[in-house]
Design an enzyme around this catalytic site. Sequence first.
Site, mmCIF file in Angstrom:
data_model
loop_
_atom_site.group_PDB
_atom_site.id
_atom_site.type_symbol
_atom_site.label_atom_id
_atom_site.label_comp_id
_atom_site.label_asym_id
_atom_site.label_seq_id
_atom_site.Cartn_x
_atom_site.Cartn_y
_atom_site.Cartn_z
ATOM 1 C CE LYS A 196 22.769 26.690 41.805
ATOM 2 N NZ LYS A 196 21.803 26.802 40.756
HETATM 3 C C1 LIG Z 1 21.406 26.353 39.286
HETATM 4 C C2 LIG Z 1 22.137 26.538 38.015
HETATM 5 C C3 LIG Z 1 21.585 27.246 36.947
HETATM 6 C C4 LIG Z 1 20.154 27.686 36.921
HETATM 7 O O1 LIG Z 1 19.810 28.551 37.933
HETATM 8 P P1 LIG Z 1 18.259 28.915 38.148
HETATM 9 O O2 LIG Z 1 18.315 30.162 38.959
HETATM 10 O O3 LIG Z 1 17.652 27.765 38.881
HETATM 11 O O4 LIG Z 1 17.647 29.122 36.823
HETATM 12 C C5 LIG Z 1 22.363 27.491 35.833
HETATM 13 N N1 LIG Z 1 23.624 27.034 35.750
HETATM 14 C C6 LIG Z 1 24.186 26.319 36.751
HETATM 15 C C7 LIG Z 1 25.596 25.865 36.592
HETATM 16 C C8 LIG Z 1 23.456 26.028 37.895
HETATM 17 O O5 LIG Z 1 24.004 25.285 38.858
#
Ligand SMILES: *Cc1c(COP(=O)(O)O)cnc(C)c1O
Length: 395
Positions: A196
Site C-alpha cells: 500500500k
Molecule cells: C489491501 C486491501 C484491503 C485489506 O487491507 P489489509 O490491511 O491487508 O487488511 C481492503 N480493501 C482493499 C480494496 C484493499 O486493496
Amino acid sequence: MNVPSLDKEGRRIRKKMLIFGNPSIEEDEIEEVSKTVRSGWLGTGPKVHQFERTFQEYIGAPYALALNSCTAGLHLALVVAGLRPGDEVITTPLTFCATANAIIHAGGRPVFVDVEKDSGNIDPNRIEEALTPRTRVILPVHFAGRPCHMDAIMEIARKNNLMVVEDAAHCIEGWYKGRKIGTIGDMTCFSFYVTKNIVTGEGGMVTTHKEGWADKIKMYGLHGMSKDAWKRYSDDGFKHYQVIFPGFKYNMMDIQASIGIHQMKRVDQYLKRREEIWERYDTAFADLPAMLPPPPEPDTKHARHLYTLLLDIDRTKTSRDDFQKRLYEMNIGTGIHFVSLHLHDYYRKTYGYQPDDFPHAKFISDRTVSLPLSAKLSEDDVEDVVVSVTKLLRG
Ligand SMILES: *Cc1c(COP(=O)(O)O)cnc(C)c1O
C-alpha cells in the site's frame, strides 16, 4: 545495478525481478524498530498512540484508531454500525475479497452494485435500485486511489437513513471537493499492508467523527475490554478491567507503529514520485492498444495507488493472463486488481451471482493489469516497464 540486456528477439530484459508493490523502507524506520524492540514494549503502547496522532492530524478527522489491518477495521466498523444478521451492505464487486468478507463476518450480506466502466468506482446511479428494507450501510471503495462520487453516495445514505463506511485502503492521500478522504463518511478504513501507499508490514486505521464509535472500535479491537486495558501491565501498576463485549484481537503493535510514524513523514513525497511515474506511463502508453486510467475528476486528488492498464484484448490477440506471464518472463512483476468478486466461487455460489450481472466490473476484471508504481522505483526501473510493455503490446 539493473543493466538491461536484450534477449534473442531483441527484448530488453532486466537482470533482476522488479517486484510489484515493493515498499520504500529507510534507515529511520529500521532505527525506530530497533529502539522499540530494545525497549521491551513490543505490543500496543506509546508508538501506536504517536502513530494514531500523526495519522489523525494528516487526515484531519477527529479520531483515528490503529488496528492490525484494514480488514480488521472494516469488520469492526460494520460491527459498530450495528449490523444484524441478514442486513445488507451495498458495495462494489471490483475490490479485494476483504471488503466483502468483512461484511459477511459482521453478519451481513454483501450486495454488489456495478462500477463505472471508466473509473472502476461504484456507480452511484445504480445504488438506489439495489436498496431493500434490509439495507443498512453503503461501503464504497476508492478504487486505485480515485475518490468515489461521495456527494451522490452521502445523499443517498442520508435520504435512506444508511451509514457510510469507506474502504480507503488505496486512498490515504485522496481529497474530494475540498474534503479529505477519511472525513466524509461515518467511518473510513485505511491499510498499511506491504503493497500500500505507506506500510507497517500489516496494519490499518479507522477514522471517524464520532467519539462513541471511536471508543467502541478501540475496545472491540482489544477483546472488548474496558478502556485503557492495554496499560494493565505498565509501570503504573496493575489495572483491573471489565469485559464489555466479546471483542477481537485486532490491536496494532508498537513495532508496526514504529515503521508507520516515519512512513507518514514521507507520505506526500511518495505520492509525488508516483505522480511522476504515472505521467511517464501516460505519455509512453498513449498509442498502445490499451485504455489508460482516466485523469482525476475535477476538484479531487487521486491517491495514485494503482496504475491499471486495460488491455484491448480484441486487438492485442493475447489474453491478459498471457500478457502478464510474458511481462513476468521479462522480470516485470504486475498485479491484477481485481478479478471481480462476483466471479469468485464463494460469492457466486452463495449469492447466485452470474458473470453478466455486473458487465462493467467483468469488463475491467478481464482486461486489467496493474503496473509497478512504488515510490521506490528508479528511473531505470520505470524505463524497463515502459520498454517491456510497449514491446509486448506493439508486437
Ligand atoms: C489491501 C486491501 C484491503 C485489506 O487491507 P489489509 O490491511 O491487508 O487488511 C481492503 N480493501 C482493499 C480494496 C484493499 O486493496
